[in-house]
Design a protein around this motif. Structure first.
Motif, PDB file in Angstrom:
ATOM      1  N   PHE A  58       3.921   3.659  -0.055  1.00 20.18           N
ATOM      2  CA  PHE A  58       2.852   3.562   0.925  1.00 20.18           C
ATOM      3  C   PHE A  58       2.665   2.270   1.607  1.00 20.18           C
ATOM      4  CE2 PHE A  58      -1.630   3.423   1.758  1.00 20.18           C
ATOM      5  CZ  PHE A  58      -1.814   4.478   2.700  1.00 20.18           C
ATOM      6  N   ASP A  59       2.861   1.226   0.488  1.00 20.87           N
ATOM      7  CA  ASP A  59       2.429  -0.218   1.200  1.00 20.87           C
ATOM      8  C   ASP A  59       3.594  -0.472   2.093  1.00 20.87           C
ATOM      9  OD1 ASP A  59       0.249  -0.266  -0.769  1.00 20.87           O
ATOM     10  OD2 ASP A  59       1.498  -1.288  -2.300  1.00 20.87           O
ATOM     11  N   LYS A  60       4.922   0.016   1.913  1.00 19.37           N
ATOM     12  CA  LYS A  60       5.904  -0.266   2.751  1.00 19.37           C
ATOM     13  C   LYS A  60       5.553   0.398   4.010  1.00 19.37           C
ATOM     14  CE  LYS A  60      10.983   0.094   3.585  1.00 19.37           C
ATOM     15  NZ  LYS A  60      12.223   0.303   2.659  1.00 19.37           N
ATOM     16  N   ARG A  61       5.122   1.473   4.079  1.00 18.42           N
ATOM     17  CA  ARG A  61       5.014   2.200   5.230  1.00 18.42           C
ATOM     18  C   ARG A  61       3.721   1.463   5.918  1.00 18.42           C
ATOM     19  NH1 ARG A  61       0.725   5.464   7.073  1.00 18.42           N
ATOM     20  NH2 ARG A  61       1.524   7.129   8.618  1.00 18.42           N
ATOM     21  N   ARG A  62       2.627   1.390   5.294  1.00 16.16           N
ATOM     22  CA  ARG A  62       1.528   0.730   5.912  1.00 16.16           C
ATOM     23  C   ARG A  62       1.974  -0.908   6.496  1.00 16.16           C
ATOM     24  NH1 ARG A  62      -4.395   0.549   3.315  1.00 16.16           N
ATOM     25  NH2 ARG A  62      -4.306   2.795   4.136  1.00 16.16           N
ATOM     26  N   LYS A  63       2.766  -1.478   5.711  1.00 15.39           N
ATOM     27  CA  LYS A  63       3.250  -2.713   6.210  1.00 15.39           C
ATOM     28  C   LYS A  63       4.085  -2.684   7.649  1.00 15.39           C
ATOM     29  CE  LYS A  63       5.905  -6.740   5.057  1.00 15.39           C
ATOM     30  NZ  LYS A  63       6.548  -7.376   3.849  1.00 15.39           N
ATOM     31  N   SER A  64       4.963  -1.787   7.660  1.00  8.30           N
ATOM     32  CA  SER A  64       5.748  -1.341   8.823  1.00  8.30           C
ATOM     33  C   SER A  64       4.788  -0.880  10.017  1.00  8.30           C
ATOM     34  CB  SER A  64       6.822  -0.382   8.470  1.00  8.30           C
ATOM     35  OG  SER A  64       7.464  -0.001   9.568  1.00  8.30           O
TER      36      SER A  64
ATOM     37  N   GLN B 282     -14.232  13.671   2.040  1.00  5.89           N
ATOM     38  CA  GLN B 282     -15.497  13.851   1.424  1.00  5.89           C
ATOM     39  C   GLN B 282     -15.447  13.703  -0.117  1.00  5.89           C
ATOM     40  OE1 GLN B 282     -17.520  17.183   3.143  1.00  5.89           O
ATOM     41  NE2 GLN B 282     -16.998  16.812   5.089  1.00  5.89           N
ATOM     42  N   LEU B 283     -14.577  14.372  -0.727  1.00  2.00           N
ATOM     43  CA  LEU B 283     -14.461  14.291  -2.017  1.00  2.00           C
ATOM     44  C   LEU B 283     -14.274  12.978  -2.736  1.00  2.00           C
ATOM     45  CD1 LEU B 283     -12.672  18.063  -2.501  1.00  2.00           C
ATOM     46  CD2 LEU B 283     -15.100  17.377  -3.294  1.00  2.00           C
ATOM     47  N   HIS B 284     -13.658  11.956  -2.005  1.00  3.14           N
ATOM     48  CA  HIS B 284     -13.483  10.584  -2.314  1.00  3.14           C
ATOM     49  C   HIS B 284     -14.559   9.720  -2.148  1.00  3.14           C
ATOM     50  CE1 HIS B 284      -8.887  11.651  -2.475  1.00  3.14           C
ATOM     51  NE2 HIS B 284      -8.958  10.417  -2.966  1.00  3.14           N
TER      52      HIS B 284
ATOM     53  N   MET C  18     -13.888   6.705   3.059  1.00  4.37           N
ATOM     54  CA  MET C  18     -13.962   6.052   4.355  1.00  4.37           C
ATOM     55  C   MET C  18     -13.420   4.793   4.413  1.00  4.37           C
ATOM     56  SD  MET C  18     -15.288   8.641   5.849  1.00  4.37           S
ATOM     57  CE  MET C  18     -16.000   7.481   7.479  1.00  4.37           C
ATOM     58  N   THR C  19     -12.907   3.996   3.476  1.00  2.00           N
ATOM     59  CA  THR C  19     -12.429   2.726   3.513  1.00  2.00           C
ATOM     60  C   THR C  19     -10.828   2.792   3.744  1.00  2.00           C
ATOM     61  OG1 THR C  19     -11.640   2.910   1.205  1.00  2.00           O
ATOM     62  CG2 THR C  19     -14.051   2.153   1.579  1.00  2.00           C
ATOM     63  N   ASP C  20     -10.423   1.814   4.175  1.00  2.39           N
ATOM     64  CA  ASP C  20      -8.960   1.689   4.424  1.00  2.39           C
ATOM     65  C   ASP C  20      -8.005   1.187   3.302  1.00  2.39           C
ATOM     66  OD1 ASP C  20      -6.993   1.838   6.374  1.00  2.39           O
ATOM     67  OD2 ASP C  20      -6.730  -0.558   6.532  1.00  2.39           O
ATOM     68  N   GLU C  21      -8.806   1.112   2.145  1.00  2.00           N
ATOM     69  CA  GLU C  21      -8.291   0.818   0.771  1.00  2.00           C
ATOM     70  C   GLU C  21      -7.369   1.914   0.305  1.00  2.00           C
ATOM     71  OE1 GLU C  21      -9.483  -0.676  -3.790  1.00  2.00           O
ATOM     72  OE2 GLU C  21     -11.063  -0.695  -2.125  1.00  2.00           O
ATOM     73  N   LEU C  22      -7.750   3.119   0.557  1.00  2.00           N
ATOM     74  CA  LEU C  22      -6.896   4.261  -0.180  1.00  2.00           C
ATOM     75  C   LEU C  22      -6.068   5.053   1.048  1.00  2.00           C
ATOM     76  CD1 LEU C  22      -9.892   5.939  -2.157  1.00  2.00           C
ATOM     77  CD2 LEU C  22      -8.186   4.285  -2.956  1.00  2.00           C
TER      78      LEU C  22
END
Length: 375
Positions: free
Chosen positions: A26-32, A332-334, A339-343
């Motif tokens: 996921f980190d690699k995807r987000r970085k790309s 909503q369950l989180h 609502m954050t960009d952290e997850l």
């Protein structure tokens, strides 16, 4: 159609899942994505090596000649990993068009290169005024000598910045035919303006000013343009349905793990019955979406065009509705964290939301379904 995985399909699914879990993190995807690109050439080469890009390319052109059932297996795994690379527009839609309608020269030039991960081809058929009706395109193709001169504008070309060529629609001057042309991405007079989309992918607007192409760039003949385009879109819809089912599956797993670990009043959230019911609703919707993805894949083998479009429209609407519910419930369950960009839950929500407008939104497909039933 047998939807039980064959041994080869299971091996392909397992290898793709390992690749996504260990290398396409996921980190690699987000970085790309944040780097402004949705095509990582190294990842593209790895997908080609695993056979993803040549899966449905006929064997005589360097592919594996697999069916829609195998494509469903691949798209489901790609959806679980939210893979950014242009597999659907290139390895699914463009491959379907070229395989069914391309000339021998076009097939020899492009299909082996697609299978090997050497070229990216995407469709450019939407215009600012067409909405989801490609037959209303205004871009023109004027016959000149041994070729055509193309003028007009295209919008929302999926992964347009990364494309080596476009399958582009234009109306032939002096006739009512909507032709489909294979236009190089570096053609003189072609301007490509790329931008990000909500789900971290990329799209592009195209401006054509006296773009000259040879007559051999036409896919089939002029009358084949619209049928060829719709053939590619049909394959794209089936691929999107499978991708969405995979994304829902993974998002439910992420949400269930969060509820098992998050404590409230000294207990895991997973023990509260109201939340269990919401998770059950999500699971039911995911299973419904997966079932309709099977329907969409089966529709590609349907010889009656009306029946095929009815099945695909029904699948697209059902999957889009399920995706919205699963995505919204997961956020909503989180709680506030959702609502954050952290997850990563937000990334899945955005992708599932964008499944609806891609290749025809729910309003369009409900209308098309009604038209087919009325006929």
């Amino acid at each position: 159609m047998d939807f039980n995985y064959s041994e080869e399909q299971q091996m392909l699914a397992d290898s793709l899942r390992r690749f996504i879990d260990t290398e396409y993190t996921f980190d690699k995807r987000r970085k790309s994505a944040r780097g402004g690109g949705s095509l990582n050439r190294a990842t593209w080469a790895q997908l080609a090596e695993m056979g993803v890009l040549g899966l449905t390319v006929p064997g005589e052109y360097g592919g594996f000649g697999e069916s829609a059932a195998s494509q469903l297996v691949v798209q489901r795994e790609l959806g679980r990993g939210l893979v950014l690379e242009p597999v659907t527009p290139t390895a699914v839609m463009a491959t379907a068009v070229l395989s069914a309608y391309g000339s021998d020269a076009q097939k020899n030039d492009w299909l082996p290169a697609i299978a090997a991960g050497e070229r990216v081809v995407t469709l450019a058929y939407l215009e600012p005024t067409t909405r989801y009706r490609p037959e209303t395109a205004r871009a023109s193709a004027e016959r000149k000598g041994d070729g055509y001169v193309l003028n007009g504008n295209k919008s929302l070309a999926w992964h347009g910045e990364a494309a080596d060529a476009f399958l582009l629609t234009a109306r032939v001057c002096g006739s009512n035919e909507l032709a489909l042309f294979l236009v190089p991405g570096n053609a003189a007079g072609l301007t490509v303006h790329g931008y990000p989309t909500m789900d971290s992918l990329r799209a592009a607007d195209l401006a054509l000013q006296n773009v000259i192409v040879d007559a051999s760039a036409m896919i089939g003949n002029a009358a084949d343009g619209l049928p060829a385009l719709l053939h590619g879109i049909d394959h794209g819809i089936a691929a999107l349905c499978a991708e969405a089912a995979g994304a829902m599956e993974k998002l439910i797993e992420i949400t269930a793990e969060y509820l098992r670990t998050r404590q409230q009043f000294g207990k895991p959230l997973a023990v509260f019955q109201a939340l269990q019911h919401r998770m059950a609703d999500m699971l039911v919707q995911k299973e419904l979406a997966l079932s309709m993805a099977y329907v969409a894949a089966q529709a590609l083998d349907e010889t009656d065009p009306a029946q095929r479009r009815r099945m695909l429209s029904a699948a697209k609407v059902t999957v889009a509705k399920a995706g919205r519910l699963v995505g919204q419930q997961a956020v909503q369950l989180h709680g506030g964290m959702g609502m954050t960009d952290e997850l990563e839950v937000g990334d899945y929500f955005k992708r599932l939301t964008m499944i609806d407008p891609l290749l025809g939104d729910s309003d369009f497909h409900v209308q098309r379904y009604g038209e087919v039933m009325a006929a």
